[in-house]
Write a protein that holds these residues in place. Structure first.
Motif, PDB file in Angstrom:
ATOM      1  N   LYS A  27       0.835  -1.205   0.000  1.00  0.00           N
ATOM      2  CA  LYS A  27       0.000   0.000   0.000  1.00  0.00           C
ATOM      3  C   LYS A  27       0.872   1.258   0.000  1.00  0.00           C
ATOM      4  N   ILE A  28       1.955   1.257   0.783  1.00  0.00           N
ATOM      5  CA  ILE A  28       2.868   2.409   0.801  1.00  0.00           C
ATOM      6  C   ILE A  28       3.459   2.638  -0.587  1.00  0.00           C
ATOM      7  N   LEU A  29       3.933   1.571  -1.203  1.00  0.00           N
ATOM      8  CA  LEU A  29       4.511   1.690  -2.549  1.00  0.00           C
ATOM      9  C   LEU A  29       3.504   2.269  -3.529  1.00  0.00           C
ATOM     10  N   ALA A  30       2.290   1.765  -3.492  1.00  0.00           N
ATOM     11  CA  ALA A  30       1.259   2.225  -4.424  1.00  0.00           C
ATOM     12  C   ALA A  30       0.841   3.668  -4.128  1.00  0.00           C
ATOM     13  N   ASP A  31       0.574   3.974  -2.868  1.00  0.00           N
ATOM     14  CA  ASP A  31       0.115   5.310  -2.500  1.00  0.00           C
ATOM     15  C   ASP A  31       1.165   6.389  -2.763  1.00  0.00           C
ATOM     16  N   GLN A  32       2.424   6.066  -2.496  1.00  0.00           N
ATOM     17  CA  GLN A  32       3.506   7.037  -2.660  1.00  0.00           C
ATOM     18  C   GLN A  32       4.088   7.047  -4.071  1.00  0.00           C
ATOM     19  N   ARG A  33       3.644   6.089  -4.892  1.00  0.00           N
ATOM     20  CA  ARG A  33       4.130   5.958  -6.272  1.00  0.00           C
ATOM     21  C   ARG A  33       5.652   5.837  -6.318  1.00  0.00           C
ATOM     22  N   ILE A  34       6.152   4.916  -5.479  1.00  0.00           N
ATOM     23  CA  ILE A  34       7.583   4.621  -5.449  1.00  0.00           C
ATOM     24  C   ILE A  34       7.771   3.136  -5.742  1.00  0.00           C
ATOM     25  N   SER A  35       8.977   2.773  -6.123  1.00  0.00           N
ATOM     26  CA  SER A  35       9.211   1.392  -6.551  1.00  0.00           C
ATOM     27  C   SER A  35      10.039   0.567  -5.579  1.00  0.00           C
ATOM     28  N   GLY A  36      10.426   1.153  -4.460  1.00  0.00           N
ATOM     29  CA  GLY A  36      11.196   0.390  -3.493  1.00  0.00           C
ATOM     30  C   GLY A  36      11.261   1.085  -2.148  1.00  0.00           C
ATOM     31  N   LEU A  37      11.501   0.283  -1.123  1.00  0.00           N
ATOM     32  CA  LEU A  37      11.573   0.796   0.239  1.00  0.00           C
ATOM     33  C   LEU A  37      12.779   0.212   0.963  1.00  0.00           C
ATOM     34  N   PRO A  38      13.615   1.047   1.570  1.00  0.00           N
ATOM     35  CA  PRO A  38      14.665   0.506   2.423  1.00  0.00           C
ATOM     36  C   PRO A  38      14.033  -0.180   3.635  1.00  0.00           C
ATOM     37  N   VAL A  39      14.655  -1.257   4.067  1.00  0.00           N
ATOM     38  CA  VAL A  39      14.203  -1.983   5.262  1.00  0.00           C
ATOM     39  C   VAL A  39      15.251  -1.734   6.338  1.00  0.00           C
ATOM     40  N   VAL A  40      14.801  -1.262   7.489  1.00  0.00           N
ATOM     41  CA  VAL A  40      15.719  -0.885   8.562  1.00  0.00           C
ATOM     42  C   VAL A  40      15.389  -1.618   9.857  1.00  0.00           C
ATOM     43  N   ASP A  41      16.409  -1.714  10.725  1.00  0.00           N
ATOM     44  CA  ASP A  41      16.212  -2.320  12.036  1.00  0.00           C
ATOM     45  C   ASP A  41      15.732  -1.256  13.029  1.00  0.00           C
ATOM     46  N   ASP A  42      15.714  -1.611  14.306  1.00  0.00           N
ATOM     47  CA  ASP A  42      15.234  -0.698  15.349  1.00  0.00           C
ATOM     48  C   ASP A  42      16.057   0.584  15.447  1.00  0.00           C
ATOM     49  N   PHE A  43      17.293   0.556  14.978  1.00  0.00           N
ATOM     50  CA  PHE A  43      18.184   1.707  15.075  1.00  0.00           C
ATOM     51  C   PHE A  43      18.286   2.498  13.775  1.00  0.00           C
ATOM     52  N   GLY A  44      17.466   2.121  12.788  1.00  0.00           N
ATOM     53  CA  GLY A  44      17.483   2.818  11.514  1.00  0.00           C
ATOM     54  C   GLY A  44      18.574   2.354  10.568  1.00  0.00           C
ATOM     55  N   LYS A  45      19.248   1.261  10.925  1.00  0.00           N
ATOM     56  CA  LYS A  45      20.317   0.739  10.071  1.00  0.00           C
ATOM     57  C   LYS A  45      19.731  -0.114   8.953  1.00  0.00           C
ATOM     58  N   LEU A  46      20.306   0.018   7.788  1.00  0.00           N
ATOM     59  CA  LEU A  46      19.861  -0.699   6.604  1.00  0.00           C
ATOM     60  C   LEU A  46      20.114  -2.197   6.742  1.00  0.00           C
ATOM     61  N   ILE A  47      19.053  -2.990   6.539  1.00  0.00           N
ATOM     62  CA  ILE A  47      19.210  -4.453   6.574  1.00  0.00           C
ATOM     63  C   ILE A  47      18.680  -5.112   5.304  1.00  0.00           C
ATOM     64  N   GLY A  48      18.036  -4.331   4.443  1.00  0.00           N
ATOM     65  CA  GLY A  48      17.506  -4.902   3.210  1.00  0.00           C
ATOM     66  C   GLY A  48      16.778  -3.857   2.400  1.00  0.00           C
ATOM     67  N   ILE A  49      16.204  -4.322   1.310  1.00  0.00           N
ATOM     68  CA  ILE A  49      15.397  -3.435   0.475  1.00  0.00           C
ATOM     69  C   ILE A  49      14.231  -4.239  -0.088  1.00  0.00           C
ATOM     70  N   LEU A  50      13.089  -3.622  -0.159  1.00  0.00           N
ATOM     71  CA  LEU A  50      11.906  -4.241  -0.739  1.00  0.00           C
ATOM     72  C   LEU A  50      11.626  -3.522  -2.045  1.00  0.00           C
TER      73      LEU A  50
END
Length: 154
Positions: A27-50
């Motif tokens: 829903k976020i991807l569709a509503d914001q018209r973006i093609s990917g989202l960084p995935v972060v841990d509790d501290f905001g560190k990058l752990i993946g991408i969707l």
């Protein structure tokens, strides 16, 4: 054209957590018209991408690997581990189950030309921008680079 990634990146991008339900991320991807989202841990560190590519398994499904039988043995013509990984993505219900966890990022002080070359050569559509501690502070997309090119021609 601007000199560094920091000059053109989108600051404070929308990020999701690994436990985020997949339908919420879609829903976020569709509503914001973006093609990917960084995935972060509790501290905001990058752990993946969707990315949209990760989500295509949800709709397209997965075909089992081709095989042949020879002397009561199964010989796979494709890697069965890839099938298992793809099947897991197709059935995933959370971001963690579907995301790509081998993600490349860039630092904000990287020359924009180098980042653009890297994106072009490796086929990346977006690069999360991280600080020295690995925290996501921005995202660089192909669109950001094109907009910077257009602005430099004015």
């Amino acid at each position: 054209m601007p000199n560094t990634v920091a000059d053109v990146m989108t600051r404070d991008p929308i990020c999701v957590r690994p436990e985020t339900p997949l339908n919420e991320a879609i829903k976020i991807l569709a509503d914001q018209r973006i093609s990917g989202l960084p995935v972060v841990d509790d501290f905001g560190k990058l752990i993946g991408i969707l990315s949209e590519t990760d989500l295509m398994w949800q709709e397209s499904g997965v075909n089992p690997p081709a095989y042949i039988m020879f002397l009561d043995s199964v010989i796979y013509l494709e890697n069965p581990a890839k099938y298992e990984r793809d099947l897991h993505k197709a059935l995933g219900q959370t971001v963690k189950e579907v995301m790509t966890d081998q993600v490349v990022s860039v630092h904000p002080d990287k020359p924009l030309r180098e980042a653009a070359k890297m994106m072009h050569a490796d086929g990346y559509r977006r690069l999360p921008v991280t600080d020295a501690s690995g925290k996501v502070i921005g995202i660089l997309t192909r669109g950001d680079i094109i907009r910077a090119m257009a602005a430099s021609q004015e």
